[in-house]
Write a protein that holds these residues in place. Structure first.
Motif, PDB file in Angstrom:
ATOM      1  N   ARG A  87       0.598  -1.159   0.511  1.00  0.00           N
ATOM      2  CA  ARG A  87      -0.415   0.185   0.101  1.00  0.00           C
ATOM      3  C   ARG A  87       0.479   1.129   0.264  1.00  0.00           C
ATOM      4  O   ARG A  87       1.471   1.905   1.222  1.00  0.00           O
ATOM      5  N   HIS A  88       0.635   1.974  -1.452  1.00  0.00           N
ATOM      6  CA  HIS A  88       1.857   2.671  -1.767  1.00  0.00           C
ATOM      7  C   HIS A  88       1.538   3.607  -2.233  1.00  0.00           C
ATOM      8  O   HIS A  88       1.263   2.903  -3.329  1.00  0.00           O
ATOM      9  N   GLU A  89       1.438   5.433  -1.918  1.00  0.00           N
ATOM     10  CA  GLU A  89       1.325   6.037  -3.580  1.00  0.00           C
ATOM     11  C   GLU A  89       1.378   5.447  -4.475  1.00  0.00           C
ATOM     12  O   GLU A  89       1.314   6.182  -5.609  1.00  0.00           O
ATOM     13  N   ASN A  90       3.479   5.707  -4.174  1.00  0.00           N
ATOM     14  CA  ASN A  90       3.891   5.205  -5.870  1.00  0.00           C
ATOM     15  C   ASN A  90       3.329   3.721  -6.349  1.00  0.00           C
ATOM     16  O   ASN A  90       4.087   3.261  -7.705  1.00  0.00           O
ATOM     17  N   LEU A  91       2.523   3.195  -6.000  1.00  0.00           N
ATOM     18  CA  LEU A  91       2.776   1.183  -6.494  1.00  0.00           C
ATOM     19  C   LEU A  91       1.229   1.592  -7.077  1.00  0.00           C
ATOM     20  O   LEU A  91       0.542   2.073  -6.264  1.00  0.00           O
ATOM     21  N   VAL A  92       1.399   1.206  -8.334  1.00  0.00           N
ATOM     22  CA  VAL A  92      -0.709   0.372  -8.180  1.00  0.00           C
ATOM     23  C   VAL A  92      -0.736  -0.133  -7.392  1.00  0.00           C
ATOM     24  O   VAL A  92      -0.567  -1.359  -6.162  1.00  0.00           O
ATOM     25  N   LEU A  93      -2.244   0.545  -6.919  1.00  0.00           N
ATOM     26  CA  LEU A  93      -3.265  -0.419  -5.908  1.00  0.00           C
ATOM     27  C   LEU A  93      -3.389  -2.237  -6.368  1.00  0.00           C
ATOM     28  O   LEU A  93      -4.326  -2.067  -7.472  1.00  0.00           O
ATOM     29  N   PHE A  94      -3.109  -2.923  -5.653  1.00  0.00           N
ATOM     30  CA  PHE A  94      -3.963  -4.200  -5.916  1.00  0.00           C
ATOM     31  C   PHE A  94      -5.044  -4.252  -5.753  1.00  0.00           C
ATOM     32  O   PHE A  94      -5.682  -3.977  -4.356  1.00  0.00           O
ATOM     33  N   MET A  95      -5.857  -5.081  -5.986  1.00  0.00           N
ATOM     34  CA  MET A  95      -7.172  -4.933  -5.280  1.00  0.00           C
ATOM     35  C   MET A  95      -7.827  -7.251  -5.186  1.00  0.00           C
ATOM     36  O   MET A  95      -8.198  -6.483  -5.030  1.00  0.00           O
ATOM     37  N   GLY A  96      -7.557  -7.649  -6.257  1.00  0.00           N
ATOM     38  CA  GLY A  96      -7.130  -9.076  -6.085  1.00  0.00           C
ATOM     39  C   GLY A  96      -7.152  -9.989  -7.327  1.00  0.00           C
ATOM     40  O   GLY A  96      -6.077  -9.122  -7.683  1.00  0.00           O
ATOM     41  N   ALA A  97      -7.174 -10.722  -7.143  1.00  0.00           N
ATOM     42  CA  ALA A  97      -7.322 -12.147  -8.262  1.00  0.00           C
ATOM     43  C   ALA A  97      -8.095 -13.270  -8.623  1.00  0.00           C
ATOM     44  O   ALA A  97      -8.828 -13.360  -7.618  1.00  0.00           O
ATOM     45  N   CYS A  98      -7.717 -13.866  -9.640  1.00  0.00           N
ATOM     46  CA  CYS A  98      -8.679 -14.441  -9.883  1.00  0.00           C
ATOM     47  C   CYS A  98      -7.277 -15.647  -9.522  1.00  0.00           C
ATOM     48  O   CYS A  98      -6.374 -15.634 -10.835  1.00  0.00           O
ATOM     49  N   MET A  99      -8.422 -16.778  -9.340  1.00  0.00           N
ATOM     50  CA  MET A  99      -6.718 -17.375  -8.338  1.00  0.00           C
ATOM     51  C   MET A  99      -7.722 -18.983  -9.786  1.00  0.00           C
ATOM     52  O   MET A  99      -6.711 -19.892  -8.403  1.00  0.00           O
ATOM     53  N   LYS A 100      -8.503 -19.556  -9.900  1.00  0.00           N
ATOM     54  CA  LYS A 100      -8.650 -21.036  -9.978  1.00  0.00           C
ATOM     55  C   LYS A 100      -7.851 -21.431 -11.711  1.00  0.00           C
ATOM     56  O   LYS A 100      -8.912 -20.347 -12.310  1.00  0.00           O
ATOM     57  N   PRO A 101      -7.453 -21.787 -11.794  1.00  0.00           N
ATOM     58  CA  PRO A 101      -7.277 -21.869 -13.206  1.00  0.00           C
ATOM     59  C   PRO A 101      -8.071 -22.864 -14.123  1.00  0.00           C
ATOM     60  O   PRO A 101      -8.671 -23.268 -13.589  1.00  0.00           O
ATOM     61  N   PRO A 102      -7.944 -22.418 -15.467  1.00  0.00           N
ATOM     62  CA  PRO A 102      -6.576 -21.907 -15.606  1.00  0.00           C
ATOM     63  C   PRO A 102      -6.689 -20.801 -16.042  1.00  0.00           C
ATOM     64  O   PRO A 102      -5.853 -20.323 -16.845  1.00  0.00           O
ATOM     65  N   ARG A 103      -7.616 -20.122 -15.374  1.00  0.00           N
ATOM     66  CA  ARG A 103      -7.647 -18.320 -15.056  1.00  0.00           C
ATOM     67  C   ARG A 103      -6.856 -17.909 -14.270  1.00  0.00           C
ATOM     68  O   ARG A 103      -7.725 -18.048 -13.104  1.00  0.00           O
ATOM     69  N   LEU A 104      -6.282 -17.424 -14.522  1.00  0.00           N
ATOM     70  CA  LEU A 104      -5.455 -16.439 -13.696  1.00  0.00           C
ATOM     71  C   LEU A 104      -5.351 -15.778 -14.055  1.00  0.00           C
ATOM     72  O   LEU A 104      -4.931 -14.512 -14.331  1.00  0.00           O
ATOM     73  N   ALA A 105      -5.330 -14.588 -12.889  1.00  0.00           N
ATOM     74  CA  ALA A 105      -5.820 -12.397 -13.331  1.00  0.00           C
ATOM     75  C   ALA A 105      -5.330 -12.300 -12.404  1.00  0.00           C
ATOM     76  O   ALA A 105      -6.018 -12.683 -11.125  1.00  0.00           O
ATOM     77  N   ILE A 106      -4.828 -11.128 -12.535  1.00  0.00           N
ATOM     78  CA  ILE A 106      -4.311  -9.909 -11.339  1.00  0.00           C
ATOM     79  C   ILE A 106      -4.802  -9.080 -11.520  1.00  0.00           C
ATOM     80  O   ILE A 106      -5.080  -8.439 -12.799  1.00  0.00           O
TER      81      ILE A 106
END
Ligand code: ATP
Length: 321
Positions: A87-106
């Motif tokens: 969590r930092h102003e100069n880092l992109v905000l991570f919101m979550g991920a899809c963690m079920k293969p074969p669909r892996l997404a950030i």
């Protein structure tokens, strides 16, 4: 896995914190069906980035998964566990991920503005020394935070740094291992699996460790991130890559031996060049850390103004945004 405990319980039968941890991982799990994907923003080495919607505008990086057995789910979850600590102003905000293969997404916040790569190499925008310093300070701040959290970026480059109204936003940190695990031998590029525009960010110890398909085991460290920062600093100041238009073998050979891009033709003060030389130190132990770089950078503009108020600001086209 290093440091994070998301899967310790199931791997080692440790029941001390299983509930909290599995719950906290679930908090970041976004069901793929909840995502709306719009147009493709771009395709990188490891995935395709879409403009999407999930409770508002987001960027979705869908990882190219070639086959089920190459899905390094544990590693991917580890990367996600790493992401959620940022969590930092100069880092992109991570919101979550899809963690079920074969669909892996950030899923991250959607960066507005353009990358430094687009500014510098495509639009040929010129960055004044003062503007470069402001950008470099923010990169140092974001990177200092990542390092303090024990996270090595491993792929710091101008393509992964956005500029939004003068604010730096760093993306793509920590994803390198998982994507390399999937694509280790399938990277487009030359026989060493080196994509264009990557080499000049690699510290000597990484160049020396490069062998065909060995990229998985490269000795990345905080100091290799600092080396990469040096290259970003050079691009900001010179508007081009170091070792421009030299073949990969020549760059690897030179960098591995400790040869640096010459700064003879560079129009910049001694202090500015010193930062470059320190970041590009052959020995990793001689490279400064980001807090140190930040302090050095913060002293720069004052010095320049004091010495030369009439320093020419040669701006053909402003890189201001
Ligand atoms: P590489 O794979 O070599 O790192 P890359 O950085 O171009 O190359 P990606 O990180 O996959 O590849 O990004 C693809 C495109 O999506 C790039 O144009 C990048 O600028 C854009 N992009 C990535 N993340 C975001 C984001 N959070 N917001 C907006 N655009 C993004």
């Amino acid at each position: 896995p290093r440091g994070d405990s998301f899967d310790l319980s199931h791997k080692h039968g440790d029941s001390r914190w299983p509930r909290q941890n599995s719950l906290s991982m679930k908090e970041w799990d976004i069901p793929y069906d909840e995502l709306k994907l719009f147009e493709v923003i771009g395709t990188g080495r490891f995935g395709t980035v879409y403009r999407g919607s999930w409770h508002g505008a987001v960027a979705v990086k869908l990882l190219h998964v070639l086959s089920d057995d190459c899905v390094p789910l544990d590693t991917f979850k580890h990367e996600v566990a790493t992401f959620r600590k940022t969590r930092h102003e100069n880092l992109v905000l991570f919101m979550g991920a899809c963690m079920k293969p074969p669909r892996l997404a950030i899923v991250t916040s959607l960066c507005k503005g353009m990358t430094l790569y687009t500014h510098i190499h495509l639009r040929k925008d010129k960055f004044t020394a003062n503007k470069s310093v402001l950008v470099a300070q923010q990169i140092s701040q974001g990177m200092g935070y990542l390092h303090a959290r024990g996270i090595i970026h491993k792929d710091l480059k101008t393509k992964n740094i956005f500029l939004e109204n003068g604010k730096v936003v760093i993306t793509d940190f920590g994803l390198f291992s998982v994507t390399k695990l999937c694509f280790g031998n399938n990277l487009r590029g030359d026989s060493l699996g080196i994509p264009a525009g990557w080499l000049c960010y690699l510290a000597p110890e990484l160049c020396r460790a490069l062998t065909p398909h060995a990229s998985l085991h490269l000795p990345f460290s905080k100091a290799t991130d600092v080396y990469a920062f040096g290259t970003v600093w050079y691009e900001l100041l010179c508007g081009e890559y170091p070792f421009k238009s030299q073949p990969p073998e020549a760059v690897i050979w030179q960098v591995g031996k400790g040869v640096k891009q010459s700064l003879a033709n560079m129009q910049a003060s001694r202090d500015i060049k010193d930062i470059l030389m320190l970041c590009w130190s052959y020995r990793s132990s001689e490279r400064p850390d980001f807090p140190h770089l930040l302090t050095t950078l913060q002293k720069l503009p004052r010095k320049r103004l004091a010495r030369s108020p009439s320093h020419p600001v040669h701006l053909s086209r402003s890189a201001d945004s």
